[in-house]
Design a protein around this motif. Structure first.
Motif, short mmCIF file in Angstrom:
data_model
loop_
_atom_site.label_atom_id
_atom_site.label_comp_id
_atom_site.label_asym_id
_atom_site.label_seq_id
_atom_site.Cartn_x
_atom_site.Cartn_y
_atom_site.Cartn_z
N ALA A 44 -4.49 3.00 4.30
CA ALA A 44 -4.48 1.68 4.51
C ALA A 44 -3.12 1.33 4.72
CB ALA A 44 -4.64 1.04 2.98
N GLU A 88 0.77 -1.09 -0.07
CA GLU A 88 0.13 -0.04 0.06
C GLU A 88 0.99 1.27 0.01
OE1 GLU A 88 -3.16 0.42 -0.55
OE2 GLU A 88 -4.05 -1.50 -0.31
N GLY A 148 -7.92 -1.67 3.81
CA GLY A 148 -7.28 -2.01 2.66
C GLY A 148 -8.44 -2.34 1.72
#
Length: 106
Positions: free
Chosen positions: A83, A15, A63
């Motif tokens: 996230a 991420e 996420g």
């Protein structure tokens, strides 16, 4: 719980790269949003493993939201940052709780 914590930390690293301005968006656009689909599946797997091991699930949930709404350019970048932070904290807490649980039984 260790597996879930490690998957959360790996997911936070992924991420992080997707949230880098220019690089993450360029990668997502170049690969025709495939990284978002991969991350969605990755976060679902992490969520299922976390639920099975009674670990916190808020990191993978953020996420999943970032992967589904990541198609919106500006919002996607901010959600990938969120996230990253959530998965990093969730992963560290998951691993620390495993460490504390093993100290209690030892």
């Amino acid at each position: 719980m260790v597996v879930a914590g490690v998957l959360k930390l790996i997911g936070s690293g992924l991420e992080f790269f997707l949230g880098i301005p220019g690089f993450g968006g360029g990668l997502i656009l170049t690969l025709l949003w495939t990284p978002l689909l991969f991350m969605l599946i990755y976060h679902i797997v992490t969520l299922v493993l976390s639920k099975k091991r009674n670990a916190p699930v808020w990191g993978p949930v953020v996420g999943i939201v970032a992967s589904t709404l990541g198609v919106i350019p500006g919002l996607g970048m901010v959600l990938h940052w969120a996230a990253f932070i959530c998965l990093l904290v969730d992963g560290i807490l998951s691993l620390n709780s495993k460490k504390k649980a093993s100290e209690v039984t030892a």
